[in-house]
Design a protein around this motif. Structure first.
Motif, PDB file in Angstrom:
ATOM      1  N   UNK A  68       0.827  -1.207   0.000  1.00 14.18           N
ATOM      2  CA  UNK A  68       0.000   0.000   0.000  1.00 14.18           C
ATOM      3  C   UNK A  68       0.860   1.256   0.000  1.00 14.18           C
ATOM      4  N   UNK A  69       2.089   1.167   0.528  1.00 18.21           N
ATOM      5  CA  UNK A  69       2.986   2.327   0.536  1.00 18.21           C
ATOM      6  C   UNK A  69       3.269   2.800  -0.882  1.00 18.21           C
ATOM      7  N   UNK A  70       3.539   1.857  -1.788  1.00 19.96           N
ATOM      8  CA  UNK A  70       3.794   2.223  -3.184  1.00 19.96           C
ATOM      9  C   UNK A  70       2.544   2.829  -3.812  1.00 19.96           C
ATOM     10  N   UNK A  71       1.384   2.257  -3.505  1.00 18.95           N
ATOM     11  CA  UNK A  71       0.140   2.781  -4.064  1.00 18.95           C
ATOM     12  C   UNK A  71      -0.126   4.203  -3.582  1.00 18.95           C
ATOM     13  N   UNK A  72       0.191   4.461  -2.308  1.00 18.90           N
ATOM     14  CA  UNK A  72      -0.006   5.810  -1.771  1.00 18.90           C
ATOM     15  C   UNK A  72       0.956   6.793  -2.435  1.00 18.90           C
ATOM     16  N   UNK A  73       2.212   6.361  -2.652  1.00 14.39           N
ATOM     17  CA  UNK A  73       3.178   7.221  -3.355  1.00 14.39           C
ATOM     18  C   UNK A  73       2.708   7.498  -4.776  1.00 14.39           C
ATOM     19  N   UNK A  74       2.191   6.466  -5.428  1.00 14.58           N
ATOM     20  CA  UNK A  74       1.686   6.621  -6.787  1.00 14.58           C
ATOM     21  C   UNK A  74       0.528   7.612  -6.823  1.00 14.58           C
ATOM     22  N   UNK A  75      -0.402   7.460  -5.874  1.00 16.03           N
ATOM     23  CA  UNK A  75      -1.543   8.369  -5.814  1.00 16.03           C
ATOM     24  C   UNK A  75      -1.095   9.798  -5.533  1.00 16.03           C
ATOM     25  N   UNK A  76      -0.097   9.946  -4.671  1.00 11.40           N
ATOM     26  CA  UNK A  76       0.435  11.285  -4.372  1.00 11.40           C
ATOM     27  C   UNK A  76       1.022  11.934  -5.616  1.00 11.40           C
ATOM     28  N   UNK A  77       1.795  11.147  -6.378  1.00 13.98           N
ATOM     29  CA  UNK A  77       2.411  11.682  -7.593  1.00 13.98           C
ATOM     30  C   UNK A  77       1.355  12.110  -8.608  1.00 13.98           C
ATOM     31  N   UNK A  78       0.319  11.308  -8.764  1.00 11.23           N
ATOM     32  CA  UNK A  78      -0.754  11.644  -9.719  1.00 11.23           C
ATOM     33  C   UNK A  78      -1.492  12.897  -9.262  1.00 11.23           C
ATOM     34  N   UNK A  79      -1.740  12.996  -7.947  1.00 13.13           N
ATOM     35  CA  UNK A  79      -2.420  14.186  -7.425  1.00 13.13           C
ATOM     36  C   UNK A  79      -1.597  15.438  -7.677  1.00 13.13           C
ATOM     37  N   UNK A  80      -0.278  15.346  -7.464  1.00 13.82           N
ATOM     38  CA  UNK A  80       0.590  16.497  -7.716  1.00 13.82           C
ATOM     39  C   UNK A  80       0.591  16.850  -9.194  1.00 13.82           C
TER      40      UNK A  80
END
Length: 220
Positions: A68-80
């Motif tokens: 889930x850590x990678x998924x959260x990082x991925x979601x953060x990058x997309x949001x930015x």
């Protein structure tokens, strides 16, 4: 390691990964990359330091155990990617988020190393490695001056936080209190350095001393 501390370290790892992922994505925005570039910068920055730490300590890599850590990082990058244009001073936010993430992982890396049976010196080194490797990867890929090549106080701040945390644990303080003190020390020093423009003294080249005669000089 008791369960509450284990859960705390996992939570701090995730929060720090998100903070670093945001800085990586903001660097991608400064380079005007596509969305995959944002994802790459965000994920590699978010998990880079913790990955090296766990490999060196012989522990399961944290994001492999908790994908889930990678998924959260991925979601953060997309949001930015979709919101970076709304941020007027992106570099300032990179510095703030980076300071926050650095302070967090300095204590997380230190506590993980201590719980793995490492000595104090190794634990402090793990805290510093965790705090700096992700930023080094980000800056290298983004062709930015690396955190270890700038004169700003950054590595020293992570070292202070890690040392404070380790010293308090050895002195018998609770892990939560040690983590909080180490975080405050690292974050405060970094922010004060940014605000006041502090830096460590740089080496200045100067003429070397003349070599003393050896007795083997060639005579004309």
């Amino acid at each position: 390691m008791d369960l509450p501390i284990a859960q705390l370290l996992v939570a701090l790892d995730v929060v720090a990964a998100v903070s670093f992922a945001a800085t990586g994505a903001l660097v991608a925005s400064r380079k005007e990359l596509d969305i995959l570039g944002f994802v790459w910068f965000g994920v590699i920055t978010g998990v880079g330091g913790g990955t090296l730490r766990d490999l060196l300590l012989g522990l399961p890599v944290f994001w492999v155990e908790e994908p889930a850590t990678v998924l959260v990082c991925l979601a953060t990058a997309i949001a930015v990617h979709f919101t970076a244009h709304l941020i007027e001073y992106r570099y300032r936010y990179i510095l703030w988020l980076d300071a926050f993430g650095m302070a967090l992982v300095s204590v997380v890396g230190t506590l993980k190393a201590l719980d793995a049976g490492a000595g104090v010196t190794v634990a402090i080194a793990m805290g510093v490695i965790t705090a700096n490797v992700g930023g080094i990867i980000r800056d290298t890929l983004g062709q930015e001056p690396s955190v270890i090549l700038r004169r700003e106080i950054y590595v020293a701040a992570s070292m202070l936080g890690a040392a404070a945390c380790a010293a308090l644990v050895v002195a018998g303080a609770g892990r939560e209190a040690a983590a909080l003190a180490g975080f405050i020390a690292a974050f405060a020093l970094r922010m004060l350095a940014l605000w006041r423009g502090w830096s460590l003294p740089a080496y200045r080249s100067r003429p070397g001393r003349k070599n003393p005669p050896t007795g083997f000089e060639t005579k004309p």
